[in-house]
Write an enzyme that holds these catalytic residues in place. Structure first.
Site, PDB file in Angstrom:
ATOM      1  N   CYS A  94      -5.973   1.720   5.804  1.00  0.00           N
ATOM      2  CA  CYS A  94      -6.529   0.478   6.250  1.00  0.00           C
ATOM      3  C   CYS A  94      -6.025   0.005   7.775  1.00  0.00           C
ATOM      4  CB  CYS A  94      -6.347  -0.735   5.471  1.00  0.00           C
ATOM      5  SG  CYS A  94      -4.749  -1.237   5.266  1.00  0.00           S
TER       6      CYS A  94
ATOM      7  N   GLU B  53       0.933   3.742   1.825  1.00  0.00           N
ATOM      8  CA  GLU B  53       1.209   4.289   3.226  1.00  0.00           C
ATOM      9  C   GLU B  53       2.558   3.331   3.388  1.00  0.00           C
ATOM     10  OE1 GLU B  53      -3.209   4.177   3.586  1.00  0.00           O
ATOM     11  OE2 GLU B  53      -1.542   3.288   2.276  1.00  0.00           O
TER      12      GLU B  53
ATOM     13  N   CYS C 283      -2.312  -0.659   7.476  1.00  0.00           N
ATOM     14  CA  CYS C 283      -1.256   0.632   7.445  1.00  0.00           C
ATOM     15  C   CYS C 283      -1.461   1.444   8.795  1.00  0.00           C
ATOM     16  CB  CYS C 283      -2.036   1.407   6.326  1.00  0.00           C
ATOM     17  SG  CYS C 283      -1.414   0.639   4.746  1.00  0.00           S
TER      18      CYS C 283
ATOM     19  N   HIS D 198       0.787  -1.433  -0.008  1.00  0.00           N
ATOM     20  CA  HIS D 198       0.035  -0.010   0.062  1.00  0.00           C
ATOM     21  C   HIS D 198       0.803   1.258   0.043  1.00  0.00           C
ATOM     22  CE1 HIS D 198      -3.768  -2.098   1.893  1.00  0.00           C
ATOM     23  NE2 HIS D 198      -3.488  -2.754   0.723  1.00  0.00           N
TER      24      HIS D 198
END
Length: 144
Positions: free
Chosen positions: A83, A55, A86, A53
């Site tokens: 999410c 992040e 993260c 992701h």
């Protein structure tokens, strides 16, 4: 002026890069002392890695730049609410401030683990939420 809107626009540029690669268009930048030290976007398809992701990529890059695992003097700007995965990484990095654009009612950490972040992390939500949400809507509309 270097404010939350300026840095969110930078994160949106990263989201555009993700979109161009066929990735879910989420972008992120890490800022330390008013300077961008890391930029990233989703790479889950490119790397065939569900943990890639925006992040996660940004946190790793920022830690490498700083030479340490703690980002307590940094701000992470991300176009969509992180999410739970993260949020956990954000907590472990002891991020000083999180700024996100669009809320994610389906997968966002606030729905599943609202206490996941480090207690000292300042959270600002809704910065350029309309623009951040629109790029996601357009992307998923094009997939249908």
């Amino acid at each position: 002026m270097l404010d939350d809107v300026y840095f969110m626009k930078q994160a949106l540029l990263e989201a555009d890069k993700a979109k161009a690669k066929g990735e879910v268009p989420v972008g992120a930048v890490v800022v330390c002392k008013e300077r961008i030290i890391a930029r990233s976007f989703n790479l889950t398809e490119t790397l065939t890695d569900v943990t890639a992701h925006a992040e996660m990529q940004a946190i790793t890059a920022a830690a490498n730049v700083l030479g340490g695992k703690y980002l307590n003097e940094c701000t992470l700007y991300v176009t969509v609410e992180p999410c739970v995965m993260c949020a956990g990484a954000i907590a472990w990095s002891q991020l000083g401030k999180l700024v996100f654009g669009a809320a994610d009612e389906k997968r966002g950490y606030q729905a599943y683990a609202p206490e996941a972040l480090h207690p000292k992390t300042v959270v600002v939500s809704g910065v350029m939420a309309e623009e951040c949400g629109q790029i996601m809507k357009d992307f998923f509309r094009s997939k249908r």
